[in-house]
Design an enzyme around this catalytic site. Structure first.
Site, PDB file in Angstrom:
ATOM      1  N   ASP A  38      -3.311  -3.872 -20.707  1.00 21.38           N
ATOM      2  CA  ASP A  38      -2.031  -3.355 -20.195  1.00 21.38           C
ATOM      3  C   ASP A  38      -1.124  -2.881 -21.331  1.00 21.38           C
ATOM      4  O   ASP A  38      -0.509  -1.815 -21.251  1.00 21.38           O
ATOM      5  CB  ASP A  38      -1.293  -4.450 -19.399  1.00 21.38           C
ATOM      6  CG  ASP A  38      -1.997  -4.722 -18.088  1.00 21.38           C
ATOM      7  OD1 ASP A  38      -1.554  -5.615 -17.331  1.00 21.38           O
ATOM      8  OD2 ASP A  38      -3.010  -4.023 -17.823  1.00 21.38           O
ATOM      9  N   TYR A  43      -2.179   0.407 -22.567  1.00 19.73           N
ATOM     10  CA  TYR A  43      -1.819   1.449 -21.590  1.00 19.73           C
ATOM     11  C   TYR A  43      -0.317   1.777 -21.722  1.00 19.73           C
ATOM     12  O   TYR A  43       0.077   2.942 -21.847  1.00 19.73           O
ATOM     13  CB  TYR A  43      -2.114   0.960 -20.165  1.00 19.73           C
ATOM     14  CG  TYR A  43      -1.842   2.009 -19.102  1.00 19.73           C
ATOM     15  CD1 TYR A  43      -0.571   2.148 -18.546  1.00 19.73           C
ATOM     16  CD2 TYR A  43      -2.828   2.902 -18.708  1.00 19.73           C
ATOM     17  CE1 TYR A  43      -0.295   3.134 -17.617  1.00 19.73           C
ATOM     18  CE2 TYR A  43      -2.568   3.889 -17.766  1.00 19.73           C
ATOM     19  CZ  TYR A  43      -1.296   3.997 -17.230  1.00 19.73           C
ATOM     20  OH  TYR A  43      -1.031   4.980 -16.310  1.00 19.73           O
ATOM     21  N   ASP A  44       0.491   0.733 -21.752  1.00 20.76           N
ATOM     22  CA  ASP A  44       1.951   0.955 -21.812  1.00 20.76           C
ATOM     23  C   ASP A  44       2.333   1.724 -23.089  1.00 20.76           C
ATOM     24  O   ASP A  44       3.174   2.619 -23.063  1.00 20.76           O
ATOM     25  CB  ASP A  44       2.702  -0.383 -21.771  1.00 20.76           C
ATOM     26  CG  ASP A  44       2.509  -1.081 -20.416  1.00 20.76           C
ATOM     27  OD1 ASP A  44       2.752  -2.288 -20.327  1.00 20.76           O
ATOM     28  OD2 ASP A  44       2.070  -0.371 -19.471  1.00 20.76           O
ATOM     29  N   SER A  64      -6.780  11.091  17.113  1.00 19.33           N
ATOM     30  CA  SER A  64      -7.014   9.648  17.169  1.00 19.33           C
ATOM     31  C   SER A  64      -8.397   9.442  17.766  1.00 19.33           C
ATOM     32  O   SER A  64      -9.107  10.406  18.051  1.00 19.33           O
ATOM     33  CB  SER A  64      -5.940   8.955  18.006  1.00 19.33           C
ATOM     34  OG  SER A  64      -5.850   9.580  19.242  1.00 19.33           O
ATOM     35  N   LEU A  65      -8.768   8.196  17.897  1.00 19.52           N
ATOM     36  CA  LEU A  65     -10.159   7.889  18.247  1.00 19.52           C
ATOM     37  C   LEU A  65     -10.227   7.257  19.627  1.00 19.52           C
ATOM     38  O   LEU A  65      -9.405   6.412  19.960  1.00 19.52           O
ATOM     39  CB  LEU A  65     -10.714   6.880  17.222  1.00 19.52           C
ATOM     40  CG  LEU A  65     -11.076   7.445  15.862  1.00 19.52           C
ATOM     41  CD1 LEU A  65     -11.100   6.325  14.825  1.00 19.52           C
ATOM     42  CD2 LEU A  65     -12.413   8.137  15.915  1.00 19.52           C
ATOM     43  N   GLU A 119     -18.436   3.847   9.509  1.00 14.70           N
ATOM     44  CA  GLU A 119     -17.436   3.531   8.476  1.00 14.70           C
ATOM     45  C   GLU A 119     -16.580   2.363   8.966  1.00 14.70           C
ATOM     46  O   GLU A 119     -16.380   2.224  10.181  1.00 14.70           O
ATOM     47  CB  GLU A 119     -16.519   4.744   8.249  1.00 14.70           C
ATOM     48  CG  GLU A 119     -17.240   5.997   7.813  1.00 14.70           C
ATOM     49  CD  GLU A 119     -16.321   7.228   7.840  1.00 14.70           C
ATOM     50  OE1 GLU A 119     -15.082   7.077   7.943  1.00 14.70           O
ATOM     51  OE2 GLU A 119     -16.861   8.353   7.759  1.00 14.70           O
ATOM     52  N   LYS A 168     -13.239   0.669   9.992  1.00  9.70           N
ATOM     53  CA  LYS A 168     -11.971   1.233  10.452  1.00  9.70           C
ATOM     54  C   LYS A 168     -10.848   0.452   9.767  1.00  9.70           C
ATOM     55  O   LYS A 168     -10.552  -0.688  10.120  1.00  9.70           O
ATOM     56  CB  LYS A 168     -11.851   1.126  11.970  1.00  9.70           C
ATOM     57  CG  LYS A 168     -10.636   1.867  12.520  1.00  9.70           C
ATOM     58  CD  LYS A 168     -10.673   1.987  14.038  1.00  9.70           C
ATOM     59  CE  LYS A 168      -9.480   2.773  14.569  1.00  9.70           C
ATOM     60  NZ  LYS A 168      -8.173   2.129  14.304  1.00  9.70           N
ATOM     61  N   ARG A 174       0.804  10.811   9.594  1.00 11.62           N
ATOM     62  CA  ARG A 174       0.094  11.320  10.760  1.00 11.62           C
ATOM     63  C   ARG A 174       1.082  11.756  11.840  1.00 11.62           C
ATOM     64  O   ARG A 174       0.880  12.757  12.529  1.00 11.62           O
ATOM     65  CB  ARG A 174      -0.839  10.234  11.309  1.00 11.62           C
ATOM     66  CG  ARG A 174      -1.562  10.639  12.563  1.00 11.62           C
ATOM     67  CD  ARG A 174      -2.607   9.609  12.974  1.00 11.62           C
ATOM     68  NE  ARG A 174      -3.249  10.040  14.187  1.00 11.62           N
ATOM     69  CZ  ARG A 174      -2.777   9.789  15.402  1.00 11.62           C
ATOM     70  NH1 ARG A 174      -1.648   9.095  15.525  1.00 11.62           N
ATOM     71  NH2 ARG A 174      -3.401  10.221  16.470  1.00 11.62           N
ATOM     72  N   GLU A 217      -6.760   6.749   4.972  1.00 14.76           N
ATOM     73  CA  GLU A 217      -5.906   5.659   5.455  1.00 14.76           C
ATOM     74  C   GLU A 217      -5.187   5.011   4.280  1.00 14.76           C
ATOM     75  O   GLU A 217      -5.824   4.532   3.338  1.00 14.76           O
ATOM     76  CB  GLU A 217      -6.787   4.618   6.173  1.00 14.76           C
ATOM     77  CG  GLU A 217      -6.066   3.787   7.190  1.00 14.76           C
ATOM     78  CD  GLU A 217      -5.883   4.509   8.541  1.00 14.76           C
ATOM     79  OE1 GLU A 217      -6.345   5.665   8.684  1.00 14.76           O
ATOM     80  OE2 GLU A 217      -5.263   3.913   9.419  1.00 14.76           O
TER      81      GLU A 217
HETATM   82  N1  LIG Z   1      -8.847   4.030  10.094  1.00 16.38           N
HETATM   83  C1  LIG Z   1      -9.988   4.523   9.610  1.00 16.38           C
HETATM   84  O1  LIG Z   1     -10.631   3.912   8.754  1.00 16.38           O
HETATM   85  C2  LIG Z   1     -10.490   5.862  10.098  1.00 16.38           C
HETATM   86  C3  LIG Z   1     -11.743   6.370   9.670  1.00 16.38           C
HETATM   87  N2  LIG Z   1     -12.549   5.672   8.826  1.00 16.38           N
HETATM   88  N3  LIG Z   1     -12.151   7.576  10.110  1.00 16.38           N
HETATM   89  C4  LIG Z   1     -11.370   8.309  10.949  1.00 16.38           C
HETATM   90  O2  LIG Z   1     -11.819   9.508  11.354  1.00 16.38           O
HETATM   91  C5  LIG Z   1     -10.917  10.442  11.986  1.00 16.38           C
HETATM   92  C6  LIG Z   1     -11.599  11.777  12.011  1.00 16.38           C
HETATM   93  C7  LIG Z   1     -11.898  12.101  13.412  1.00 16.38           C
HETATM   94  C8  LIG Z   1     -11.126  11.181  14.293  1.00 16.38           C
HETATM   95  C9  LIG Z   1     -10.604  10.065  13.427  1.00 16.38           C
HETATM   96  N4  LIG Z   1     -10.167   7.880  11.386  1.00 16.38           N
HETATM   97  C10 LIG Z   1      -9.722   6.658  10.984  1.00 16.38           C
HETATM   98  O3  LIG Z   1      -8.527   6.221  11.453  1.00 16.38           O
HETATM   99  C11 LIG Z   1      -7.900   6.999  12.498  1.00 16.38           C
HETATM  100  C12 LIG Z   1      -6.847   7.925  11.964  1.00 16.38           C
HETATM  101  C13 LIG Z   1      -5.807   8.063  13.056  1.00 16.38           C
HETATM  102  C14 LIG Z   1      -6.094   6.999  14.068  1.00 16.38           C
HETATM  103  C15 LIG Z   1      -7.166   6.113  13.472  1.00 16.38           C
HETATM  104  O4  LIG Z   1      -6.543   5.082  12.725  1.00 16.38           O
END
Ligand SMILES: NC(=O)c1c(N)nc(OC2CCCC2)nc1O[C@@H]1CCC[C@@H]1O
Length: 327
Positions: free
Chosen positions: A32, A35-36, A81-82, A108, A110, A131, A168
């Site tokens: 550190d 770096y500083d 959204s998903l 992946e 979430k 978002r 995210e």
């Molecule tokens: N929260 C997450 O880790 C995540 C992720 N790994 N991948 C996606 O892909 C998008 C792309 C297509 C639809 C959603 N979305 C994520 O989070 C969404 C963003 C908005 C609502 C969810 O939190």
């Protein structure tokens, strides 16, 4: 280039490499105090030669003045959204809509944070937007610049002219606890959970406050705007690799799955292991890997047809009072 200019260039490269090692790979390469010292030397040279300051210099992360408010920005590409699946049957129903078997998926974690939309022009970060409602968000570029794992410049020699990155923003559990301890000590209200703390921090008017909170960021979507760029990804898995090459932090716990069983196995593995992670997750995001197939499937009114969130069962919230049965 005179001697000072080359020293400035060298310092930026050394500091950038140290930042990456520390914030992206959790593997510090510099003490550190070293770096500083280098950071202060760069600040001194940039004060002496302000015309040599570039937006991607490590000294430019904690930017400007306290904001009065945030401008509204319409997303070029909406942040969808998903759709959620709460059990295997709902997942199988989703998969059946696109002949579930013959498809390659990417699983992946979430991340339970706040989605951000980042825009890079000629490789330099020009805008960061929340978002919002998916169509329109708040422009919080100065705050986004303070997030150490978000690169101010893409690590590509010949970057595409325009790149949109989504990911995210989140607070690791330990960071979240520390923030709440500080707030409690200052007699302030505490945040309910890391996601709320992230959202509250991103919308701070003072970038210095955001910088102190040390937000983190996992990238998961890459749009290379011009069609014929050599960087144009054709699959989600390749996009994640390119995002890493560009200098983003990408969650390592991902898997290309050739079958629904493999997806379900990944889900069960992380339903078990999620509490060992340094950050909160609320499920697994399953995406069809091929962008050609994603394009063919398109979107419903609200969701992409080519992705779904398999939600982990809500954990017993410790604060929930157990129902008391009186017999
Ligand atoms: N929260 C997450 O880790 C995540 C992720 N790994 N991948 C996606 O892909 C998008 C792309 C297509 C639809 C959603 N979305 C994520 O989070 C969404 C963003 C908005 C609502 C969810 O939190």
């Amino acid at each position: 280039m005179n001697q000072e200019e080359s020293r400035i260039k060298q310092l930026r490269q050394q500091l950038q490499a140290a930042n990456e090692a520390y914030y992206l790979h959790d593997n510090p390469i510099m003490e550190d105090e070293v770096y500083d010292r280098l950071y202060r030397e760069l600040q001194g040279l940039e004060e002496k030669y302000p015309e040599l300051i570039t937006p991607d210099s490590p000294t430019q992360r904690i930017g400007g003045e306290v904001a009065e408010g945030f401008a509204s920005v319409k997303h070029q590409i909406p942040l969808y959204s998903l759709e959620n699946a709460f059990n295997e049957e709902e997942f199988r129903q989703w998969a059946a809509r696109h002949q579930g078997e013959a498809v390659e998926y990417v699983c992946e974690l979430k991340i339970d944070g706040n989605a951000l939309a980042l825009t890079y022009e000629d490789g330099v970060l020009v805008r960061g937007v929340t978002r919002g409602d998916g169509e329109t968000g708040e422009e919080i570029t100065n705050n986004v610049r303070t997030i150490p794992s978000i690169p101010l410049r893409l690590k590509l020699n010949n970057p595409p002219a325009r790149v949109e990155v989504r990911g995210e923003a989140f607070l690791p559990r330990q960071t979240f606890e520390k923030i709440n301890q500080t707030r409690q000590a200052n007699g302030e209200s505490v945040f309910a959970n890391p996601r709320n703390a992230t959202s509250g921090t991103l919308r701070q008017f003072d970038p210095k406050v955001v910088a102190e909170r040390k937000l983190d960021f996992f990238a998961y979507t890459l749009y290379v705007v011009e069609e014929n760029s050599p960087w144009q990804p054709e699959t989600q898995d390749y996009s994640l690799q390119v995002l890493e090459e560009m200098g983003f932090k990408v969650n390592p716990h991902r898997k290309v799955c050739q079958s629904l069983e493999e997806v379900e196995e990944f889900f069960r593995e992380w339903e078990e292991k999620r509490n060992t992670l340094a950050y909160e997750t609320d499920g697994v995001v399953v995406k069809i890997n091929s962008y050609a197939l994603q394009k063919r499937l398109g979107f419903t009114q609200k969701f992409p047809r080519w992705a779904i969130a398999l939600k982990f069962p809500a954990e017993e919230a410790p604060s929930q009072i157990k129902a008391i049965t009186v017999n």
